[in-house]
Design an enzyme around this catalytic site. Structure first.
Site: not given
Lengths: 307, 307
Positions: A28, A30, A222, A248
């Site tokens: 991922d 961000d 996702k 995250d």
């Protein structure tokens, strides 16, 4: 106390065992590699080191605001080694989805230019990106515009140019059951550089449109399984059992990992906290267990000294 | 075929029996008396005739865009007899609610000026009404503003000046669990003068904020029971058993009637259709049965010849 089955990657032995378990990393962006315009310290060095150890890397982000080329530039600016074929923003997966279903028609976008540009690359016409302010002659309680009969899909992404006319137009198109209703993703919020400021994500707009129209969106981000199908379409050699998902967000990245049979590694530099991870681990609900990672670390940089 | 227990007010006998069953009328406005700037033909004559027969009238609208005075002007312009004490827009019930709980602090409004003006009348400071465009230096994915620490409540109403910064500010305040989160109402849509145009109501914004913050709003509009408490606070003599609720929305007006022990009369000039009424009547879900009226008519004007 954390449950013993979640491994903190905080020593050489744990990190070595971990690294030997995968060939592919789906990472991922961000909250893991950067927050807005700030790189997360140590993230480039850690990913570059893993690459030099022979690991293959996929950058998979629900962020639909940019094209692959724009993400590639951002990665390179921050010092990440990367190439175009490794990049999967949800702007791109939206274009792949529409190609795969042989979509014909225009797309109304409640989102950013990344979607429009990825659609243009596969020759799909779209409009809606950018400001669309409320005309001064709209009294409270009304809306007045013409619909384009060629619009056959609405795509919703992050839109910081959200306005009342844009929401009304998206709802008006989606109200027609023949119009596809696509969520690039349903992230509720984006990581914010100020703790007190909440940045509403596409999930907010998707909920609003679902409430108004009574329809449910097709979500292409996702934690859905389509996102992995799309990665596998471009990288057919990828083996889920030898792949780790790094992210995250417990409720998207970790769920995505479990949904697709991947290993899961939670880095706590973005949305999901250590405390939330523990709360999910202690829950007896099966959907909460999907949010629990196998591995975690305060940041990607935590594992660097042990690589 | 309609179920036999729903009475079509289409003959003298039915209308006479109906009229003898109530002293008070609680009448919805949008979709019953007018749509946007157009009066619904025959509505003023019918309500005025009922008033001349001794019926007392309350104008109860989830619409929070105007003050009582502004609604009174609109009613008078269209030829309705009315006075201020009869008017209950949700802008006013919001002010009454905050007074009743002895609220202290500022209110951030994601809504129209009606709320701000009604709050000012009870000496509650507020801000947020009007345009608030996205600053040109906000890149996609970010938001940047300061929060006012004196804001202790967010009030959400219809807002045709909705923008990304306004949604982000509302979410940021509501994220603080000490901040009240008030929905003037949860109407999903407003009646539209063009059938293909959907006008998103406050319910869209409330859903978006609930999705982002994980909190649930306090809803002060119909179908909640607080709305009737508020009417009774100003008109203590009102007897629910001798009161009829007239409205166009099956899922708010009719439910409101049943929730408060009122008689229910559905007029089909606004959001709810005859077909939807029949669908609810045929459903075996108890929540759907709350949407079924005792009486219905194509419009208020239908009963006028029999009064």
């Amino acid at each position: 106390m954390k449950p013993s089955n979640i491994i903190d990657l905080n020593d050489r032995k744990a990190v070595e065992d971990f690294v030997n378990r995968f060939d592919y990393i789906i990472c991922d962006c961000d909250g893991v590699l950067w927050i807005d315009k700030d790189v997360i310290p140590g993230a480039p060095q850690t990913l570059n080191k893993l690459r030099s150890l022979g690991k293959k890397i996929i950058f998979a982000t629900n962020n639909s605001t940019k094209t692959r080329e724009e993400f590639l530039n951002k990665l390179k600016t921050f010092g990440f080694v990367a190439n175009l074929k490794e990049l999967f923003p949800s702007s791109y997966t939206t274009a792949i989805y529409l190609q795969m279903i042989k979509f014909s028609g225009k797309v109304y976008i409640l989102g950013s230019s990344g979607i429009a540009k990825e659609l243009a690359k596969v020759h799909i016409e779209s409009f809606g990106v950018g400001p669309d302010e409320t005309p001064s002659n709209w009294s409270p309680g009304m809306a007045d515009f013409d619909l384009d009969p060629n619009v056959k899909a609405v795509a919703v992404g992050f839109d910081n140019q959200l306005s009342f006319p844009k929401l009304a137009k998206a709802c008006s198109y989606v109200k027609n059951p023949k119009c596809l209703f696509i969520a690039t993703n349903r992230d509720e919020t984006y990581p914010s550089s100020k703790p007190e400021v909440v940045v509403p994500g596409p999930g907010a707009l998707v909920s609003a449109i679902e409430t108004v129209t009574g329809r449910e969106s097709i979500s292409l981000g996702k934690p859905g399984t389509f996102f992995f199908d799309c990665i596998r379409y471009i990288h057919p050699e990828i083996d889920p059992k030898r792949t780790v998902m790094i992210g995250d967000r417990l409720t998207t990245d970790m769920v995505f990992g479990h949904n697709n049979g991947l290993k899961t590694f939670h880095v706590q530099t973005g949305i999901g906290t250590f405390e939330e991870m523990i709360d999910f681990a202690r829950s007896d609900k099966s959907e909460d267990q999907l949010c629990v990672p196998e591995y975690y670390a305060k940041s990607l940089a935590q594992i660097l000294p042990f690589l």
